[in-house]
Design a protein around this motif. Structure first.
Motif, PDB file in Angstrom:
ATOM      1  N   ASN A 198     -32.439  12.349  -1.247  1.00  0.00           N
ATOM      2  CA  ASN A 198     -33.565  11.576  -0.455  1.00  0.00           C
ATOM      3  C   ASN A 198     -33.088   9.947  -0.706  1.00  0.00           C
ATOM      4  O   ASN A 198     -33.681   9.029  -0.146  1.00  0.00           O
ATOM      5  CB  ASN A 198     -34.890  11.673  -1.344  1.00  0.00           C
ATOM      6  N   GLY A 202     -28.917  10.177   3.651  1.00  0.00           N
ATOM      7  CA  GLY A 202     -29.583  11.321   4.278  1.00  0.00           C
ATOM      8  C   GLY A 202     -29.707  10.862   5.992  1.00  0.00           C
ATOM      9  O   GLY A 202     -29.942  11.715   6.718  1.00  0.00           O
ATOM     10  N   ALA A 203     -29.646   9.686   6.074  1.00  0.00           N
ATOM     11  CA  ALA A 203     -29.758   9.027   7.503  1.00  0.00           C
ATOM     12  C   ALA A 203     -28.794   9.410   8.448  1.00  0.00           C
ATOM     13  O   ALA A 203     -28.657   9.381   9.488  1.00  0.00           O
ATOM     14  CB  ALA A 203     -30.307   7.802   7.579  1.00  0.00           C
ATOM     15  N   GLU A 218     -29.564  21.177   5.455  1.00  0.00           N
ATOM     16  CA  GLU A 218     -29.932  19.923   4.931  1.00  0.00           C
ATOM     17  C   GLU A 218     -30.603  20.300   3.725  1.00  0.00           C
ATOM     18  O   GLU A 218     -31.650  21.013   3.772  1.00  0.00           O
ATOM     19  CB  GLU A 218     -30.600  19.003   5.819  1.00  0.00           C
ATOM     20  N   ASP A 220     -32.775  17.957   0.956  1.00  0.00           N
ATOM     21  CA  ASP A 220     -33.290  16.521   0.292  1.00  0.00           C
ATOM     22  C   ASP A 220     -32.641  15.659   1.193  1.00  0.00           C
ATOM     23  O   ASP A 220     -32.124  14.500   0.690  1.00  0.00           O
ATOM     24  CB  ASP A 220     -33.129  16.311  -1.080  1.00  0.00           C
ATOM     25  N   THR A 221     -32.713  15.520   2.566  1.00  0.00           N
ATOM     26  CA  THR A 221     -32.005  14.576   3.408  1.00  0.00           C
ATOM     27  C   THR A 221     -33.307  13.463   3.937  1.00  0.00           C
ATOM     28  O   THR A 221     -32.697  12.636   4.542  1.00  0.00           O
ATOM     29  CB  THR A 221     -31.470  14.852   4.512  1.00  0.00           C
ATOM     30  N   GLU A 222     -34.493  14.019   3.716  1.00  0.00           N
ATOM     31  CA  GLU A 222     -35.577  12.861   4.288  1.00  0.00           C
ATOM     32  C   GLU A 222     -35.658  11.619   3.330  1.00  0.00           C
ATOM     33  O   GLU A 222     -35.533  11.725   2.026  1.00  0.00           O
ATOM     34  CB  GLU A 222     -36.949  13.608   4.036  1.00  0.00           C
ATOM     35  N   LEU A 223     -35.529  10.400   3.853  1.00  0.00           N
ATOM     36  CA  LEU A 223     -35.386   9.219   2.985  1.00  0.00           C
ATOM     37  C   LEU A 223     -36.576   9.118   2.269  1.00  0.00           C
ATOM     38  O   LEU A 223     -37.770   9.033   2.971  1.00  0.00           O
ATOM     39  CB  LEU A 223     -35.042   8.179   4.130  1.00  0.00           C
ATOM     40  N   ASP A 224     -36.415   8.824   1.173  1.00  0.00           N
ATOM     41  CA  ASP A 224     -37.928   8.535   0.081  1.00  0.00           C
ATOM     42  C   ASP A 224     -37.159   7.855  -0.980  1.00  0.00           C
ATOM     43  O   ASP A 224     -36.684   8.297  -2.045  1.00  0.00           O
ATOM     44  CB  ASP A 224     -38.348  10.160  -0.188  1.00  0.00           C
TER      45      ASP A 224
END
Length: 499
Positions: A198, A202-203, A218, A220-224
């Motif tokens: 995250n 990931g972007a 992918e 845990d590629t969502e930015l968090d």
């Protein structure tokens, strides 16, 4: 006159909101790290920007700098406070926006700008912030520059001048991505797990790997910026185990994991085995020494002994240069020695031309791994790993130790092993064969089993690594011996992970 920074201020007070707070221990060996709002405030960050600008003028550096920020909820505000300080010191700022650290390093070349100040705390827990900086591409600050910067900031010894400015560089990530992907696609169709924890990578990382011809899965590629599952640190077993599970679930050829600011890459093979970054370095050294004549590789002191004992590297005429741990130290050594590459156990890899530009970039490292697989079409990642001589090594283990005391503890540990060597005393049941004290102490006994103790350069911790070419039992005996010395010092606390 800008006020002199204070080491601590009480939050939610007039003093906190009207004056700079900067804790001295945040100035580390080769970058700066603080707990935001507890050890530094926004005016403290502004003072840091003034300090960097002042130092640039005194060093005779053209007054232009690249800046960017990682994906943490507070990083953009910290960057803008830094920008105001830089501008007040007469520096022209080129802002590339949300970015990975290697994108900022690339921007120094792409935009022809001499200096960089990247706002990131890398893989540190949430709450941390920091700056990776340099004025001589591709190098970043070392201890000398950090000491000068610390003195300027803490003494408010600023030179404020006109001439500062601000430029936002639009769509800069596209230029970075184009630079990495403007090459032939991989001949081999590879299924790749792309793990980002995250974090900021990931972007960018999944698209880059797809552009190279990979079938990307992918993870845990969502930015968090809360890092809900684990910190994006491919040196930690928690992230490596998540990568392992995804490989076993999907039948991927390899998993590539990137840290919070994208300058490191971790690897899990097709059988789900995590390969520590120093062993991946040996594999890459084998691959690259087959196509480059008798190359030199710089290796940090935490890394496996295989760089000097592996028969393939010996046959290929490889020279291994063990050096200080830390991206600034390694970068400088690779640059000054003209080595083909530098490998650090943490996953920082530094490739010189024709592979890279000398700075650490997790995507360049990932591409090197994929090219290695492409040049070995009949071998899997596990085949390449299993071809190495067997050793038993630990992950990087970090017992807590306050910044104010950690270097003194390491000095005492170094002296303990130096005295043991002089007296002929045994460590883990054998006499000491050699000591390396370039960075903490690496003690090697007669059968090649070794243990390392050094101070972390960016956290209030020590660093412990052990390895044995003989057996897992010998590795554990060395850990017990090293830990036994540490336990004589009550200032040393619990480990973040252990055997």
């Amino acid at each position: 006159m800008f006020p002199k920074p204070q080491p601590s201020l009480k939050p939610n007070t007039y003093a906190y909101e009207s004056g700079p707070m900067v804790k001295a221990t945040g100035f580390r060996e080769y970058d700066a790290r603080w707990l935001f709002e507890k050890e530094i405030n926004l005016m403290g960050i502004q003072a840091l920007g003034m300090g960097i600008g002042t130092l640039m003028h005194r060093m005779g550096v053209r007054p232009a700098i690249v800046t960017g920020h990682d994906f943490r909820g507070y990083s953009a505000s910290i960057k803008m406070a830094l920008v105001t300080g830089l501008m007040a010191a007469g520096i022209k700022v080129h802002d590339i926006g949300l970015a990975m650290s290697p994108m900022a390093y690339f921007a120094q070349f792409e935009l022809d700008v001499p200096a960089v100040a990247m706002v990131t705390a890398s893989h540190n827990d949430n709450g941390w912030t920091g700056v990776k900086m340099g004025v001589n591409r591709p190098l970043t600050f070392g201890p000398d520059e950090m000491t000068k910067l610390k003195d300027v900031v803490l003494n408010a010894d600023f030179e404020l001048r006109e001439g500062g400015g601000y430029i936002f560089v639009e769509n800069f990530p596209e230029r970075y991505i184009r630079d990495l992907t403007n090459r032939p696609k991989l001949k081999r169709k590879l299924k790749v797990v792309c793990a980002c924890g995250n974090g900021t990578a990931g972007a960018f990382a999944p698209g880059i790997l797809r552009a190279l011809g990979c079938d990307v899965i992918e993870l845990d590629t969502e930015l968090d910026h809360t890092f809900p599952k684990y910190n994006p640190n491919p040196e930690d077993l928690e992230m490596l185990h998540a990568m392992r599970d995804e490989v076993l679930k999907t039948g991927a050829d390899v998993a590539l994991g990137f840290d919070g600011d994208g300058d490191r890459c971790g690897v899990v093979d097709n059988e789900g085995d995590e390969i520590f970054a120093d062993k991946v370095g040996v594999m890459l050294a084998r691959d690259l020494s087959a196509v480059h004549d008798k190359p030199t590789f710089v290796v940090d002191v935490k890394s496996t002994g295989l760089f000097v004992t592996d028969p393939v590297l010996i046959k290929n005429g490889v020279k291994a240069d063990y050096w200080k741990t830390g991206h600034s130290y390694m970068k400088r050594r690779v640059n000054e020695s003209g080595a083909l590459a530098g490998f650090e156990k943490s996953g920082h890899y530094f490739f010189n031309k024709p592979i890279g530009r000398g700075y650490d970039d997790g995507l360049v490292s990932a591409i090197a791994v994929l090219d290695m697989l492409d040049r070995s079409p009949d071998k899997s990642m596990s085949d390449l790993k299993n071809a190495l001589p067997k050793t038993w090594g630990s992950p990087t283990m970090s017992p807590h130790c306050a910044d104010e005391t950690k270097y003194g503890i390491v000095e005492k540990v170094v002296k303990h092993f130096e005295d043991a060597q002089k007296s002929g005393a045994q460590v883990a049941g054998q006499k000491i064969r050699d000591l390396v004290t370039v960075n903490g102490v690496r003690v090697t006994v007669e059968d090649g089993t070794w243990g390392l103790v050094r101070a972390s350069s960016n956290k209030p911790e020590l660093v412990v690594v052990v390895e044995s070419p003989a057996s897992e039992a010998r590795m554990r005996e060395m850990f017990a011996a090293v830990d036994g010395v540490l336990r004589t010092h009550p200032e040393v606390g619990a480990y973040n992970q252990t055997l």
